[in-house]
Design an enzyme around this catalytic site. Structure first.
Site, PDB file in Angstrom:
ATOM      1  N   GLY A   8      11.215  -2.578   5.536  1.00 25.16           N
ATOM      2  CA  GLY A   8      10.493  -3.859   5.593  1.00 25.16           C
ATOM      3  C   GLY A   8      10.026  -4.271   4.202  1.00 25.16           C
ATOM      4  O   GLY A   8      10.207  -5.408   3.768  1.00 25.16           O
ATOM      5  N   HIS A   9       9.425  -3.323   3.475  1.00 18.17           N
ATOM      6  CA  HIS A   9       9.012  -3.607   2.098  1.00 18.17           C
ATOM      7  C   HIS A   9      10.243  -3.918   1.238  1.00 18.17           C
ATOM      8  O   HIS A   9      10.212  -4.802   0.385  1.00 18.17           O
ATOM      9  CB  HIS A   9       8.305  -2.387   1.485  1.00 18.17           C
ATOM     10  CG  HIS A   9       7.017  -2.003   2.148  1.00 18.17           C
ATOM     11  ND1 HIS A   9       6.862  -0.813   2.813  1.00 18.17           N
ATOM     12  CD2 HIS A   9       5.823  -2.643   2.240  1.00 18.17           C
ATOM     13  CE1 HIS A   9       5.618  -0.718   3.276  1.00 18.17           C
ATOM     14  NE2 HIS A   9       4.973  -1.826   2.951  1.00 18.17           N
ATOM     15  N   MET A  56       0.846  -1.198   0.000  1.00 14.52           N
ATOM     16  CA  MET A  56       0.000   0.000   0.000  1.00 14.52           C
ATOM     17  C   MET A  56       0.882   1.249   0.000  1.00 14.52           C
ATOM     18  O   MET A  56       0.394   2.361   0.266  1.00 14.52           O
ATOM     19  CB  MET A  56      -0.921   0.011   1.217  1.00 14.52           C
ATOM     20  CG  MET A  56      -1.922  -1.145   1.173  1.00 14.52           C
ATOM     21  SD  MET A  56      -3.447  -0.769   2.037  1.00 14.52           S
ATOM     22  CE  MET A  56      -2.820  -0.483   3.665  1.00 14.52           C
ATOM     23  N   ARG A  66       2.344   2.576   9.275  1.00 14.60           N
ATOM     24  CA  ARG A  66       1.547   3.289  10.293  1.00 14.60           C
ATOM     25  C   ARG A  66       2.407   3.806  11.450  1.00 14.60           C
ATOM     26  O   ARG A  66       1.918   4.590  12.266  1.00 14.60           O
ATOM     27  CB  ARG A  66       0.425   2.399  10.820  1.00 14.60           C
ATOM     28  CG  ARG A  66      -0.639   2.140   9.761  1.00 14.60           C
ATOM     29  CD  ARG A  66      -1.875   1.488  10.339  1.00 14.60           C
ATOM     30  NE  ARG A  66      -2.999   1.549   9.422  1.00 14.60           N
ATOM     31  CZ  ARG A  66      -3.374   0.550   8.610  1.00 14.60           C
ATOM     32  NH1 ARG A  66      -2.703  -0.584   8.613  1.00 14.60           N
ATOM     33  NH2 ARG A  66      -4.407   0.698   7.802  1.00 14.60           N
ATOM     34  N   GLN A  74     -10.420  -2.474   1.782  1.00 12.87           N
ATOM     35  CA  GLN A  74      -9.982  -3.133   3.013  1.00 12.87           C
ATOM     36  C   GLN A  74      -9.986  -2.213   4.226  1.00 12.87           C
ATOM     37  O   GLN A  74      -9.498  -2.594   5.283  1.00 12.87           O
ATOM     38  CB  GLN A  74      -8.606  -3.779   2.808  1.00 12.87           C
ATOM     39  CG  GLN A  74      -7.454  -2.826   2.624  1.00 12.87           C
ATOM     40  CD  GLN A  74      -6.202  -3.557   2.171  1.00 12.87           C
ATOM     41  OE1 GLN A  74      -6.135  -4.064   1.069  1.00 12.87           O
ATOM     42  NE2 GLN A  74      -5.192  -3.610   3.036  1.00 12.87           N
ATOM     43  N   GLY A 120       4.779 -10.454   3.507  1.00 13.42           N
ATOM     44  CA  GLY A 120       5.458 -10.405   4.793  1.00 13.42           C
ATOM     45  C   GLY A 120       4.788 -11.286   5.837  1.00 13.42           C
ATOM     46  O   GLY A 120       3.553 -11.330   5.924  1.00 13.42           O
ATOM     47  N   GLU A 121       5.601 -11.952   6.628  1.00  8.96           N
ATOM     48  CA  GLU A 121       5.062 -12.687   7.781  1.00  8.96           C
ATOM     49  C   GLU A 121       4.508 -11.716   8.818  1.00  8.96           C
ATOM     50  O   GLU A 121       3.756 -12.090   9.700  1.00  8.96           O
ATOM     51  CB  GLU A 121       6.163 -13.550   8.417  1.00  8.96           C
ATOM     52  CG  GLU A 121       6.534 -14.746   7.575  1.00  8.96           C
ATOM     53  CD  GLU A 121       7.642 -15.579   8.193  1.00  8.96           C
ATOM     54  OE1 GLU A 121       8.170 -15.196   9.257  1.00  8.96           O
ATOM     55  OE2 GLU A 121       7.986 -16.615   7.606  1.00  8.96           O
TER      56      GLU A 121
END
Ligand code: AMP
Length: 514
Positions: free
Chosen positions: A34-35, A28, A189, A60, A149-150
């Protein structure tokens, strides 16, 4: 690095790109390291091209949620994706992705059982929206592999099931969660957090980790009180708890007791941000059981699989062979249990790993690593292994070796008798003719005489029969084992398949590596 704004541009890029697999990382946006770690994983195969999508999916978000203020920063995302090694970024508008409007859209609804817990229960419709957009994107991108991602574990489980249930030809790859140095999982976030909120947020990973540490090497843990304690700790740290739940990582069904690997997940509000995180509870490290008939390639595959995942390799077949060697060298009749039993009383059977990773086998001080592979031992191992006393002695030793877990054991009754609670059970098999062909090759390479193919096939069929009809622990496929038929597959392809199956059950967070 190409920016694709429309479906037409996406299709043109698909056609123009060089061959090789297409790897897809849906996001998103508001990309962070992380991405980027997902993009790195997706580009680890040099031949692949990586497409990242950035789409803030209205389907969503609930009416009271942060759709409007979700961070949108396409320029920074382009740089971030390019730096990580992506070839293209697909960033359609809502009208481009849902041209007939949301009302006209065909929607997907993941299984109720996967939605009625964790975030699904608190965010009604959220996973319907996720499933709908991901299916739509998969249809447009048509990738070979989807990288997720986990971090969003429930989403990963739901999307794996979506791919399976719809029979979509895409491999789903779960990637480890990237965290800040203080443990907070990276998330778009996190940007909403004030510096004071950011401090408070670290209580979430901290208390989750402490709960997981407390479970190691313990039996009989009541998960209800554990979740309540964790919720109070989080509240005391100034977080507003949405939920703390313990569930089975695959079925997502609630767990009351710590029976096997368990997902402990929490969602909290910290100021304007809703943060989610999880850990995995386990009383021991994971165990993989690989069973199957002789000659299916179990040892070769298991050895490499163990190395790849840093698991200890427990070659139980070698243990039965070592006892067979001892029986033969003691001059007793291998068919007579009463003659074999005394040899087990002071048995000193050791498996060790020599420098370079090769496994050595010794019995009563003799190194029998090579000797146990001889045709004489092969010919009698089933007879010796069929004695109840032999199986009991070796099963006991194997279970003691597996107490702490962290191993992959290979044999005939690992999933059924030795480690019935293994996290992953594989039944590795191949047709008799394929196994005979492999046995012939193996014998030739070891310098032994190679019998006629028909004789080899007969020997293998006979051994299958003996192994599966013996009274004690016959070779049977455990109910929850996954059958992997290796005919026509390279060793690497089998290992890859096993690693993927392992990762569906044991996430990186619970057992890193591989
Ligand atoms: P999002 O943009 O939040 O929808 O996330 C896009 C993808 O990145 C999802 O597959 C997430 O699970 C994954 N992801 C998000 N945060 C992290 C993280 N900290 N580490 C690894 N993957 C992540």
């Amino acid at each position: 690095m190409e920016l694709l704004r429309s479906r037409a541009e996406l299709e043109a890029w698909r056609r123009s790109r060089a061959g090789g697999p297409l790897h897809f990382v849906p996001t998103m946006g508001a990309l962070h390291p992380g991405h980027q770690s997902l993009v790195h994983a997706a580009s680890s195969d040099a031949a692949s091209s990586v497409l990242v999508s950035v789409f803030v999916n209205p389907l969503q978000f609930g009416p009271q949620e942060d759709f409007e203020r979700y961070p949108r920063c396409l320029d920074a995302d382009l740089t971030c994706a390019a730096q990580a090694g992506a070839q293209a970024l697909f960033a359609p508008s809502v009208a481009e992705l849902y041209p007939e409007g949301e009302q006209e859209l065909t929607r997907l609804m993941p299984a109720e059982s996967l939605q009625q817990v964790l975030c699904g229960r608190r965010r009604p419709g959220h996973f319907n929206g996720v499933a709908t957009v991901v299916a739509r994107l998969l249809g447009l991108v048509r990738p070979d592999a989807l990288f997720l991602g986990e971090k969003d574990w429930q989403q990963l489980v739901i999307l794996r099931r979506l791919v399976e249930d719809l029979g979509l030809p895409v491999q789903v790859v779960g990637c480890p969660t990237l965290r800040e140095p203080d443990g907070l999982a990276m998330s778009s976030r996190n940007r909403y957090l004030s510096s004071e909120g950011r401090q408070r947020a670290t209580a979430l990973p901290l208390h989750l980790r402490q709960a997981a540490d407390a479970c190691l090497q313990r039996r009989e843990i009541n998960l209800g009180p554990l979740c309540q304690d964790l919720a109070s700790q989080l509240e005391q740290a100034g977080l507003v708890v949405d939920y703390v739940e313990a569930v089975c990582p695959q079925s997502l069904q609630p767990r009351r007791q710590l029976t096997g690997l368990t997902l402990l997940a929490a969602a909290v509000h910290c100021g304007p941000s809703r943060l989610i995180d999880h850990t995995f509870l386990m009383s021991r490290a994971p165990i993989v059981a690989i069973d199957g008939p002789a000659g299916a390639g179990k040892s070769t595959v298991t050895r490499a699989f163990a190395e790849r995942l840093a698991l200890i390799y427990l070659d139980t077949g070698a243990m039965y062979r070592a006892v067979t060697w001892l029986v033969q060298h003691s001059g007793v009749d291998a068919r007579e249990a009463a003659q074999v039993a005394p040899l087990l009383e002071n048995l000193d059977l050791q498996l060790s790993t020599a420098a370079g990773g090769s496994q050595r086998v010794s019995v009563n001080g003799h190194d029998v690593t090579e000797a146990i592979r001889s045709p004489e031992v092969t010919a009698q191992v089933s007879v010796v292994a069929a004695h109840g006393c032999v199986r009991e002695a070796l099963t006991r030793q194997q279970q003691a070796m597996g107490q702490r877990g962290g191993l992959v054991a290979e044999g005939r009754d690992i999933g059924t008798a030795v480690f019935p609670d293994a996290e992953l059970k594989i039944f590795l098999t191949a047709t008799v003719s394929e196994r005979a062909r492999r046995r012939a090759l193996d014998l030739a390479q070891r310098g032994f005489e190679v019998p006629e193919m028909a004789d080899l096939e007969a020997q293998i069929a006979e051994r299958d029969h003996l192994d599966s009809t013996r009274e004690v622990a016959p070779l049977t496929q455990a109910e929850d084992a996954i059958e992997v038929i290796t005919d026509g597959l390279s060793i690497e392809a089998v290992i890859e398949q096993l690693v993927q199956l392992f990762r569906q059950r044991v996430p990186h967070d619970a057992w890193p590596g591989g």
